[in-house]
Design a protein around this motif. Sequence first.
Motif, PDB file in Angstrom:
ATOM      1  N   GLU A 100       0.818  -1.216   0.000  1.00 33.61           N
ATOM      2  CA  GLU A 100       0.000   0.000   0.000  1.00 33.61           C
ATOM      3  C   GLU A 100       0.858   1.275   0.000  1.00 33.61           C
ATOM      4  N   THR A 101       1.837   1.328   0.883  1.00 39.53           N
ATOM      5  CA  THR A 101       2.671   2.537   0.969  1.00 39.53           C
ATOM      6  C   THR A 101       3.478   2.753  -0.293  1.00 39.53           C
ATOM      7  N   ARG A 104       1.092   4.075  -2.930  1.00 42.94           N
ATOM      8  CA  ARG A 104       0.578   5.417  -2.658  1.00 42.94           C
ATOM      9  C   ARG A 104       1.675   6.459  -2.807  1.00 42.94           C
ATOM     10  N   ARG A 107       2.918   7.504  -6.145  1.00 42.75           N
ATOM     11  CA  ARG A 107       1.834   8.014  -7.004  1.00 42.75           C
ATOM     12  C   ARG A 107       1.498   7.051  -8.131  1.00 42.75           C
ATOM     13  N   LYS A 108       1.256   5.815  -7.672  1.00 45.14           N
ATOM     14  CA  LYS A 108       0.772   4.737  -8.544  1.00 45.14           C
ATOM     15  C   LYS A 108       1.832   4.126  -9.460  1.00 45.14           C
TER      16      LYS A 108
END
Length: 210
Positions: A100-101, A104, A107-108
Amino acid sequence: MLERYIIFTGRPNAGKSTTIRALTGVKVPIGKKPGTTKKINKYQISKDLYLVDMPGYGRKLGAHRNSEDRTKDKILKFIEKEADNIVVAIHVFNINTFIETERRLARKVFISIDIELVQYIAENVGEVPFVAANKIDKGKEQDIMENMDAFLYGVTDGDPEAAVDYVFPISAKKKVGIGQLKSRLVQKLGEKGYTNPFRDVRNRKMNYRD
Ligand SMILES: Nc1nc2c(ncn2[C@@H]2O[C@H](COP(=O)(O)OP(=O)(O)OP(=O)(O)O)[C@@H](O)[C@H]2O)c(=O)[nH]1
Ligand SMILES: [Mg+2]
């Protein structure tokens, strides 16, 4: 006198300082919010050997970009400049939020700062760091496994077996898996001429300097 270092790296809030406490008993400051460790803190544990508690490497909410960049720069410079004096490196990452981090914060675009840092240490120090996959007490087992797979895949470039020797699932807070990591660490330090490195440090109050 030359200084030698055992360094702990990782993102803000990964649990670096808690891991130092769990492994050595040295009461380094820990905190709920990212950004607790602000400087490169050194704790002398024997004549020439120091524990180095690094600040977090990477983005944290509400922090200024400039100061983050300066911190990252200092960490990379320290590793580069002191490469020959780093006896062991331990990289700590959060096993719950790895995927997840990374997604995120990048920026994808999937670029892993944890993996980059592990590789940076390996290239400079000449040895892959031990990796503490921390916070296994938290989150769902399924998520932990997925995060572990993603990390192993990334760090070994698709050959997870290659990492079994140096990646250790732990909970620094609940003291799970600490024994295994500690015995490998002590073994490695022994190979480099440091026997019983943590003998006298438990519960001792130590001042740091940077
Ligand atoms: N559930 C759980 N929480 C943990 C674990 N290890 C650390 N924490 C918590 O995570 C938070 C951050 O811990 P620190 O050890 O201060 O993290 P750090 O990587 O040193 O953080 P910075 O110095 O801010 O970069 C604290 O609230 C700890 O109690 C763990 O294994 N499990
Ligand atoms: Mg810290």
